[in-house]
Motif scaffolding. Structure first.
Motif, PDB file in Angstrom:
ATOM      1  N   GLN A  34      39.354  36.282  31.783  1.00 40.23           N
ATOM      2  CA  GLN A  34      38.248  37.101  32.286  1.00 40.23           C
ATOM      3  C   GLN A  34      38.789  38.337  32.988  1.00 40.23           C
ATOM      4  O   GLN A  34      38.264  39.434  32.817  1.00 40.23           O
ATOM      5  N   ALA A  88      41.554  39.790  32.339  1.00 41.17           N
ATOM      6  CA  ALA A  88      42.052  40.692  31.300  1.00 41.17           C
ATOM      7  C   ALA A  88      40.906  41.479  30.677  1.00 41.17           C
ATOM      8  O   ALA A  88      40.998  42.696  30.495  1.00 41.17           O
ATOM      9  N   MET A  89      39.810  40.775  30.390  1.00 42.33           N
ATOM     10  CA  MET A  89      38.681  41.473  29.766  1.00 42.33           C
ATOM     11  C   MET A  89      38.007  42.417  30.745  1.00 42.33           C
ATOM     12  O   MET A  89      37.484  43.454  30.358  1.00 42.33           O
ATOM     13  N   ASP A  90      38.028  42.045  32.031  1.00 44.90           N
ATOM     14  CA  ASP A  90      37.517  42.936  33.060  1.00 44.90           C
ATOM     15  C   ASP A  90      38.345  44.218  33.093  1.00 44.90           C
ATOM     16  O   ASP A  90      37.839  45.294  33.393  1.00 44.90           O
ATOM     17  N   LEU A  91      39.644  44.076  32.758  1.00 45.57           N
ATOM     18  CA  LEU A  91      40.550  45.227  32.731  1.00 45.57           C
ATOM     19  C   LEU A  91      40.656  45.784  31.310  1.00 45.57           C
ATOM     20  O   LEU A  91      41.718  46.203  30.872  1.00 45.57           O
ATOM     21  N   TYR A  92      39.544  45.732  30.578  1.00 45.51           N
ATOM     22  CA  TYR A  92      39.394  46.446  29.304  1.00 45.51           C
ATOM     23  C   TYR A  92      40.168  45.857  28.135  1.00 45.51           C
ATOM     24  O   TYR A  92      40.366  46.531  27.124  1.00 45.51           O
ATOM     25  N   ALA A  93      40.633  44.586  28.229  1.00 42.12           N
ATOM     26  CA  ALA A  93      41.273  43.954  27.075  1.00 42.12           C
ATOM     27  C   ALA A  93      40.184  43.375  26.186  1.00 42.12           C
ATOM     28  O   ALA A  93      39.270  42.713  26.672  1.00 42.12           O
ATOM     29  N   THR A  94      40.280  43.616  24.879  1.00 42.66           N
ATOM     30  CA  THR A  94      39.336  42.997  23.952  1.00 42.66           C
ATOM     31  C   THR A  94      39.672  41.498  23.884  1.00 42.66           C
ATOM     32  O   THR A  94      40.759  41.100  24.286  1.00 42.66           O
ATOM     33  N   GLU A 113      42.997  40.954  22.400  1.00 45.26           N
ATOM     34  CA  GLU A 113      44.112  41.297  23.296  1.00 45.26           C
ATOM     35  C   GLU A 113      44.264  40.261  24.400  1.00 45.26           C
ATOM     36  O   GLU A 113      45.378  39.917  24.796  1.00 45.26           O
ATOM     37  N   LEU A 168      47.835  38.749  24.733  1.00 44.56           N
ATOM     38  CA  LEU A 168      48.629  39.182  25.879  1.00 44.56           C
ATOM     39  C   LEU A 168      48.585  38.194  27.042  1.00 44.56           C
ATOM     40  O   LEU A 168      49.481  38.183  27.880  1.00 44.56           O
ATOM     41  N   PHE A 189      30.573  38.817  32.729  1.00 44.97           N
ATOM     42  CA  PHE A 189      31.025  37.475  32.338  1.00 44.97           C
ATOM     43  C   PHE A 189      29.853  36.561  32.025  1.00 44.97           C
ATOM     44  O   PHE A 189      30.010  35.561  31.352  1.00 44.97           O
ATOM     45  N   PRO A 215      32.423  42.706  28.944  1.00 45.02           N
ATOM     46  CA  PRO A 215      33.129  43.140  30.166  1.00 45.02           C
ATOM     47  C   PRO A 215      34.122  44.270  29.920  1.00 45.02           C
ATOM     48  O   PRO A 215      34.292  45.140  30.779  1.00 45.02           O
ATOM     49  N   TYR A 216      34.785  44.257  28.744  1.00 46.92           N
ATOM     50  CA  TYR A 216      35.824  45.259  28.517  1.00 46.92           C
ATOM     51  C   TYR A 216      35.278  46.621  28.137  1.00 46.92           C
ATOM     52  O   TYR A 216      36.025  47.546  27.869  1.00 46.92           O
ATOM     53  N   ARG A 217      33.954  46.752  28.091  1.00 41.13           N
ATOM     54  CA  ARG A 217      33.370  48.074  27.868  1.00 41.13           C
ATOM     55  C   ARG A 217      32.663  48.588  29.115  1.00 41.13           C
ATOM     56  O   ARG A 217      31.979  49.596  29.061  1.00 41.13           O
ATOM     57  N   ARG A 218      32.803  47.900  30.232  1.00 38.74           N
ATOM     58  CA  ARG A 218      32.120  48.328  31.459  1.00 38.74           C
ATOM     59  C   ARG A 218      33.137  48.946  32.419  1.00 38.74           C
ATOM     60  O   ARG A 218      34.154  48.323  32.715  1.00 38.74           O
ATOM     61  N   PRO A 219      32.856  50.147  32.927  1.00 38.62           N
ATOM     62  CA  PRO A 219      33.789  50.782  33.871  1.00 38.62           C
ATOM     63  C   PRO A 219      33.662  50.165  35.260  1.00 38.62           C
ATOM     64  O   PRO A 219      33.420  50.858  36.247  1.00 38.62           O
ATOM     65  N   VAL A 220      33.820  48.860  35.309  1.00 41.27           N
ATOM     66  CA  VAL A 220      33.642  48.084  36.524  1.00 41.27           C
ATOM     67  C   VAL A 220      34.807  47.116  36.580  1.00 41.27           C
ATOM     68  O   VAL A 220      35.141  46.519  35.576  1.00 41.27           O
ATOM     69  N   ASN A 221      35.480  46.982  37.718  1.00 36.43           N
ATOM     70  CA  ASN A 221      36.584  46.035  37.805  1.00 36.43           C
ATOM     71  C   ASN A 221      36.337  45.026  38.909  1.00 36.43           C
ATOM     72  O   ASN A 221      35.567  45.272  39.832  1.00 36.43           O
ATOM     73  N   THR A 222      37.023  43.896  38.790  1.00 38.26           N
ATOM     74  CA  THR A 222      36.763  42.767  39.683  1.00 38.26           C
ATOM     75  C   THR A 222      38.032  42.316  40.404  1.00 38.26           C
ATOM     76  O   THR A 222      39.104  42.283  39.805  1.00 38.26           O
ATOM     77  N   GLY A 256      45.257  47.246  33.008  1.00 42.75           N
ATOM     78  CA  GLY A 256      43.977  47.859  32.658  1.00 42.75           C
ATOM     79  C   GLY A 256      44.149  49.246  32.070  1.00 42.75           C
ATOM     80  O   GLY A 256      43.498  49.603  31.085  1.00 42.75           O
ATOM     81  N   ARG A 290      45.249  49.124  28.491  1.00 39.96           N
ATOM     82  CA  ARG A 290      44.160  48.754  27.577  1.00 39.96           C
ATOM     83  C   ARG A 290      43.245  49.948  27.334  1.00 39.96           C
ATOM     84  O   ARG A 290      42.647  50.074  26.286  1.00 39.96           O
ATOM     85  N   LEU A 291      43.174  50.860  28.325  1.00 45.98           N
ATOM     86  CA  LEU A 291      42.349  52.046  28.163  1.00 45.98           C
ATOM     87  C   LEU A 291      43.058  53.109  27.335  1.00 45.98           C
ATOM     88  O   LEU A 291      42.529  54.202  27.124  1.00 45.98           O
ATOM     89  N   PRO A 333      37.651  52.392  38.748  1.00 44.68           N
ATOM     90  CA  PRO A 333      36.330  51.996  38.255  1.00 44.68           C
ATOM     91  C   PRO A 333      35.225  52.688  39.044  1.00 44.68           C
ATOM     92  O   PRO A 333      35.466  53.202  40.133  1.00 44.68           O
TER      93      PRO A 333
END
Lengths: 272, 354, 306
Positions: A173, A175-181, A184, A188, B54, B74-81, B101, B104-105, B154
C-alpha cells in the motif's frame, strides 16, 4: 546463592538429557558408520583395510559409473525442473491465498494444496501409475517430472506462505501510495520481501524431489533410473562399498543444502 | 470555502452490512493542519484510507482542487501517507525509501536523489542515508516515513496515528517538530489520532468523529470550550454532565434550573428545548460558602494528581460531580462528608441537547 | 489498528479478482495429476483384472471380495473371512502405532530438552536433530540395514568386545522395521512437540509447584495436557507415513514383517500383479488414513472452539 538452598529447576527432568543423547546417537550412528566404511580400502565391507578413496574413484570411473552418473543427472534435472515449477506455482498460489481477500473456493483450494501431504505416498504412486497408463503416457522422465511437480507444490508452498504471512500488506500500500503501479508494487516490494521464503520453498521442493523413491519407482517405466531407484536396484543385489561412497556424497550434499537454507533463513530474519 | 484543497463530499463507506461512514462531508484548507479525532471504530482511519485510495468509497465524492479523485487508484492520487507502523521498505536503505515515490513518478536517479536528500535533511536524517530501516530507532523510522511521504511534494499529506508507536517523551517532542514541518512545507496535513491531547496541541482545526459521522468541526478552542453535543463534550477532556430542565432559550442563551433550584444563564446552540444536559469542566468549578453556592454537595473521595487535586462531590439527587482544584498552598481541602458549596465560573456551563 | 472497521479488517485484497488467474496452475496440476488419478484408482478397484497387468473395463467387486473373504481355491466354498490381508493391515497398524509410541517416548524428552536450552543452543540442537531428516530416506534406510546386519559393524563391535558371541539377528525382524520407521520419522515427532513446548508458559509449572505438585505430577497434570496438541500432531505425522511405509519394511524387514506398502507395490510389479486388488488395497489404506486425519481435524476444531 551459592550452596544454601538448592534451586528447584522446573525446566529440568532427570534423564531427558540422556535420552536426547541416545536419540542423536541413533540418528547419526548409521550415517557415520557408512561414511567411515566408504573410505575403507578393503573390498570386503565387513573388515577394515585402511584408509582409501578408491570407492569414490570407482563412483566416477568404475564399471558402474555410467549408470549412476546417468541416474544422478536425471535426478538433478528432474529436481531442478520440478522444484522450479512447483516454486512458481506455489508462489502464485500464496499470493492469491494471502492477498486476494475472501473468495469462495479458498478452503477447498487450501485442502487441494495440502492433498499431496495427506494422501499416503504409496497411494499417490499407485494412482499416478494408473492415471498415466490410462491416458497412454509411457513411463519416463516426463511422467516422473509431472508426478514430482505435483507432490512438490505443498512443500514449496509451506515456507512461501509462512513468509507471506509475516509480510504486512501495508508495504505494498505504501508503494502504491508512492505512485507504484500494482505491477511495480509486486516486482519492487512484494517479490523481494518474499525472496527468502521462495528460496527455502525451492530448496525444500528440490530436496523432496531428489529424495523420492516410491512414486518415481512406480511411474518411471523401464530403463529410466533416478539416483534413488538406481541405488535401490543395486542394494537389492547386496550392499557394495561404492554404494556407501555414493551415500556419503549424497549425505554431504544434503548437509550443505540444509546449512545453506538455514543461513538464508537467518539472514532473511535479520532484514526484518 | 476559499483555499479548499480537499473537499470530502457526502462520502459513504459500507463493509457488507456495516456502514463505516455515513455521508461524511468536510472541507480541508490549503496549508492547514487538520485532525480527524475519535475513538476506535469511529471511521477516522477508514476516511483517511478513502482519501488515500486504499478503500473504494461506496458513495460521494472526494475532490482535490475541484477534481473528483474517488475513482482513481492510490498511485494516481497526488496524496501521500505516513503509515501507523511506517511501512518502510525493509530491503531498501533510508535514501532508497525516500527516492521511491519520485522514481515512480519518472524522476531520474540524480534528481530523485537530490530531492530525497533534501527531504531527509528536513527531518534531520542526513547522517543515516545508507542505513536500513531495521537499524534505526522508532523515532528515526518515523522521520524516514515522513521524509518519504513528503519527498514527492504531495498536495495533501495523510498521517495515520504516526506517533502511536513512539514512547511518551518522544511523542511530545515530535509533535512540535511535525507542526513546524507542516508550517515550513505549507502542505495540508490530515492527521488521524485518538489522542485528544495530540489533537488539541497540534491542529489548526479538528473534526471529531464517532460512529461514522462528523460530530463537530472547529478549532481546538471551539471544540473544547463550545462542544456541539454531549459526545464531543464527554470525549474531549473531562466534563460534568448534569441533566437540567430548560426554562427558556433566546439568542443562543439559555436559562436553566440547577439541581437545588437555582437558575443560571448559559450559552447554547439549541433553539428550543425543555430538557437539556449541562456540561461543566471540572477545572471551572470553585469551592465557596454554601450560602453563595450554585450547587450544594457532599464532599467525597480525593485523588492526588500532583499539579491538581481531584475532588468527588455528590449532589443531593445522587449525581456525582468532579471538581479539579489547583494544588496551591492556599487550597483548603474539605473533609470527606463535609457540606460543600460549588460555584460555576462565569461562562463555564454550556447547555447541550439531552 | 485502531478504527479498522469489521469486515474490512483483513484489507489484504490487493489482488482481489485475480484469485482464479493465480490459482489456476495449482488447481490444474494437483487436480489433474493427483485428484483425478486418485478418483481413477477408485474406479480401477471395481474393475476386472487382466493377467498381464492392467484391467478389463468390467465392473466387479472381486478385488474387495478377495481382500476380505476366503472362498476357497476354486472360489466355490462358502465364504469365510480371509485373514491374510486383514492380517497384513493389522500388522502395519500395529507396527506404525508402535513406531509412533517409540518416537513419542524418545521424541518428547528430546523436544523438551531442546526447547529448554537458551536461544543459541536451541537452534544448534534443532539443526542436529533435523539434519538426518534431510538425508535421502533410502540412504538412511540402507545405512541402518548396513549397521544392523548380522555381519555388520554393530554385531562385529559387540562380538569383538565380548558382550555377545553370536550376531543378535536383528535384521529381517519386526524390531529392525521398528528401528527403520523410528529413524525415518523421528523428526516429525520432535518438531511439533518442540513448537508446543517452546510456547509453554513455565509459570504454570511454578504455580503447580507452589500448589505442592512434584516434578512428575506437574508433567502429568499440567505440562502434558497443555502441550497435547503438539503431541497429537506429532503422532499423526509419524503414524500416517509409517502406515504406508515401503522402504523400511522392504529393506529391513523379512517375509514376516510384510506391510501394506509392500503388499500394494507387489500388485503392480510384472505379470504376477493384480491392479484392481492393488487399487482396492490402496483405497482401504487411504480410508484408514482419512479417518485418522478427520478425527484429528475434528479434535482441532473442538480445541479451537473452547
Amino acid at each position: 546463592m551459592s550452596g544454601g538452598m538448592k534451586q528447584l529447576d522446573l525446566r529440568r527432568f532427570p534423564g531427558f538429557f540422556a535420552i536426547t543423547l541416545a536419540c542423536v546417537a541413533v540418528l547419526y550412528a548409521p550415517l557415520m558408520v557408512v561414511a567411515v566404511y566408504s573410505v575403507n580400502e578393503s573390498t570386503s565391507i565387513t573388515r577394515w583395510g585402511g584408509f582409501s578413496l578408491a570407492w569414490y574413484a570407482d563412483v566416477f570411473t568404475g564399471p558402474e559409473s555410467p549408470k549412476f552418473q546417468r541416474a544422478a543427472m536425471n535426478s538433478i534435472i528432474i529436481a531442478v525442473l520440478a522444484g522450479t515449477g512447483a516454486t512458481i506455482i506455489a508462489t502464485s498460489a500464496a499470493v492469491a491465498m494471502h492477498r486476494a481477500g475472501r473468495f469462495r473456493a479458498k478452503t477447498a483450494t487450501f485442502a487441494l494444496i495440502n492433498l499431496p501431504l495427506m494422501v499416503p505416498e504409496v497411494v499417490t504412486a499407485v494412482a499416478s501409475l494408473i492415471f498415466f497408463t490410462a491416458i497412454g503416457f509411457s513411463g519416463g522422465i516426463g511422467t516422473i517430472l509431472l508426478a514430482h511437480l505435483t507432490f512438490c507444490i505443498p512443500f514449496a508452498y509451506l515456507p512461501i506462505a509462512a513468509r507471506m504471512q509475516s509480510i504486512s500488506d501495508s508495504y505494498e500500500q505504501a508503494a502504491m501510495d508512492l505512485y507504484a503501479t500494482p505491477r511495480e508494487a509486486f516486482r519492487l516490494i512484494l517479490l523481494p520481501l518474499m525472496r527468502p521464503g521462495i528460496f527455502s520453498g525451492f530448496l525444500l521442493a528440490f530436496i523432496i524431489s531428489l529424495d523420492d523413491f516410491l512414486i518415481t519407482n512406480f511411474v518411471k517405466g523401464a530403463g529410466v533410473e533416478t539416483l534413488p531407484t538406481a541405488i535401490f536396484g543395486a542394494v537389492k543385489q547386496g550392499i557394495k562399498p561404492n554404494i556407501m561412497a555414493i551415500s556419503t556424497l549424497m549425505l554431504g550434499v544434503s548437509v550443505a543444502f540444509v546449512t545453506l537454507s538455514w543461513l538464508i533463513g537467518r539472514s532473511g530474519q535479520k532484514t526484518q | 470555502m476559499i483555499g479548499t484543497v480537499i473537499s470530502i463530499d457526502r462520502v459513504e463507506k459500507r463493509f457488507g452490512t456495516f456502514t463505516a461512514l455515513h455521508g461524511v462531508s468536510v472541507d480541508i484548507a490549503d496549508n492547514e493542519f487538520f485532525t480527524l479525532l475519535g475513538p476506535s471504530g469511529c471511521g477516522k482511519t477508514t476516511l483517511l484510507r478513502c482519501i488515500a485510495g486504499f478503500e473504494p468509497v461506496s458513495g460521494g465524492q472526494i475532490r482535490l482542487n475541484g477534481e473528483d479523485i474517488a475513482p482513481l487508484p492510490p498511485y494516481r492520487r497526488p496524496v501521500n501517507t505516513v503509515f501507523q507502523h511506517y511501512a518502510l521498505f525493509p530491503h531498501m536503505t533510508v535514501l532508497e525509501n525516500a527516492m521511491f515515490g519520485l522514481q515512480r513518478l519518472g524522476w531520474g536517479v540524480v534528481d530523485a536523489e537530490g530531492r530525497a536528500r533534501q527531504a531527509l535533511e528536513l527531518v534531520h536524517l542526513s547522517a543515516f542515508l545508507k542505513r536500513r530501516p531495521g537499524q534505526l530507532s522508532g523515532g528515526q523510522q518515523q522521520r524516514v516515513a515522513l521524509a518519504r511521504a513528503l519527498a514527492p511534494e504531495p498536495r495533501v499529506l495523510l498521517l495515520d496515528e504516526p506517533l502511536s508507536a513512539l514512547d511518551l517523551k518522544l511523542r511530545q517532542a515530535v509533535r512540535m517538530e511535525l507542526k513546524q514541518i507542516q508550517r515550513e512545507t505549507g502542505i495540508a496535513f490530515v492527521f488521524v489520532t485518538h489522542d485528544q491531547e495530540e489533537a488539541l496541541t497540534m491542529s489548526d482545526r479538528i473534526a471529531v468523529m464517532s460512529d461514522g459521522r462528523v460530530q463537530q468541526v472547529g478549532t481546538p478552542r471551539e471544540i473544547y470550550e463550545s462542544p456541539a453535543n454531549r459526545f464531543v463534550a464527554d470525549f474531549i477532556g473531562e466534563t460534568n454532565l448534569i441533566e437540567v430542565p430548560v426554562l427558556n432559550i433566546s439568542n443562543g442563551l439559555a436559562e436553566v434550573s440547577l439541581p437545588g433550584g437555582r437558575a443560571i444563564q448559559c450559552p447554547t446552540r439549541l433553539v428550543d428545548a425543555t430538557q437539556g444536559v449541562l456540561s461543566v469542566r471540572p477545572e471551572r468549578i470553585d469551592l465557596c460558602a454554601p450560602s453563595e453556592a450554585d450547587l450544594i454537595a457532599t464532599a467525597g473521595a480525593q485523588v492526588y494528581l500532583g499539579t491538581d487535586i481531584q475532588l468527588k462531590a455528590h449532589l443531593a439527587g445522587g449525581e456525582q460531580m468532579t471538581v479539579r482544584l489547583q494544588n496551591a498552598a492556599a487550597t483548603v481541602l474539605p473533609q470527606s462528608g463535609a457540606r460543600l458549596g460549588l460555584r460555576l465560573e462565569a461562562g463555564a456551563a454550556r447547555l447541550l441537547a439531552a | 489498528m485502531a478504527a479498522m472497521a469489521p469486515g474490512g479488517a483483513s484489507g489484504s485484497d490487493i489482488y482481489k479478482g485475480n484469485a482464479v488467474k493465480l490459482l489456476l496452475p495449482t488447481w490444474l496440476v494437483i487436480g489433474v495429476f493427483l485428484l483425478i488419478p486418485v478418483m481413477l484408482m477408485a474406479v480401477y478397484s471395481f474393475l476386472t483384472k487382466e493377467f498381464r497387468g492392467g484391467v478389463i473395463w468390467e465392473f466387479t467387486l472381486t478385488a474387495y471380495d478377495q481382500f476380505f473373504l476366503n472362498r476357497g481355491l476354486f472360489g466355490d466354498d462358502p465364504a469365510s473371512i480371509e485373514w491374510t490381508y486383514i492380517g497384513i493391515f493389522w500388522r502395519s497398524i500395529w507396527q506404525a502405532g508402535l513406531a509412533t509410541i517409540l518416537c513419542l517416548l524418545i521424541g518428547f524428552p528430546t523436544a523438551w530438552f531442546i526447547a529448554t536450552r537458551d536461544a543459541r543452543m536451541r537452534t544448534v540442537w534443532l539443526l542436529i536433530v533435523t539434519v538426518p531428516y534431510w538425508v535421502n530416506l533410502l540412504i538412511r534406510t540402507v545405512s541402518m540395514k548396513f549397521l544392523i546386519r548380522d555381519e555388520g559393524p554393530l554385531n562385529a563391535a559387540l562380538m569383538w568386545s565380548g558382550i555377545i558371541d553370536a550376531p543378535l539377528g536383528i535384521i529381517n525382524t519386526n524390531l529392525a522395521v521398528q528401528l527403520g520407521l523410528f529413524y525415518s520419522y523421528l523428526p516429525f515427532m520432535v518438531l511439533p512437540v518442540y513448537a508446543a513446548v517452546e510456547r509453554y508458559d513455565f509459570s504454570l509449572s511454578e504455580a503447580a509447584a507452589d500448589l505442592y505438585a512434584s516434578r512428575w505430577t506437574i508433567l502429568r497434570l499440567v505440562i502434558l495436557p497443555v502441550v497435547k496438541p503438539g503431541i497429537i500432531a506429532g503422532c499423526i505425522l509419524v503414524f500416517v507415513p509409517s502406515l504406508g511405509a515401503f522402504l523400511a519394511p522392504d529393506l529391513l524387514g523379512g517375509a514376516k514383517s510384510f506391510m501394506i506398502g509392500s503388499l500394494i507395490e507387489e500388485q503392480f510389479k510384472g505379470a504376477a500383479g493384480n491392479w484392481p486388488f492393488g487399487a482396492a488395497s490402496a483405497m482401504i489404506l487411504m480410508a484408514i488414513v482419512m479417518i485418522v486425519l478427520l478425527a484429528y481435524a475434528r479434535s482441532q476444531t473442538r480445541e479451537t472452539r473452547t
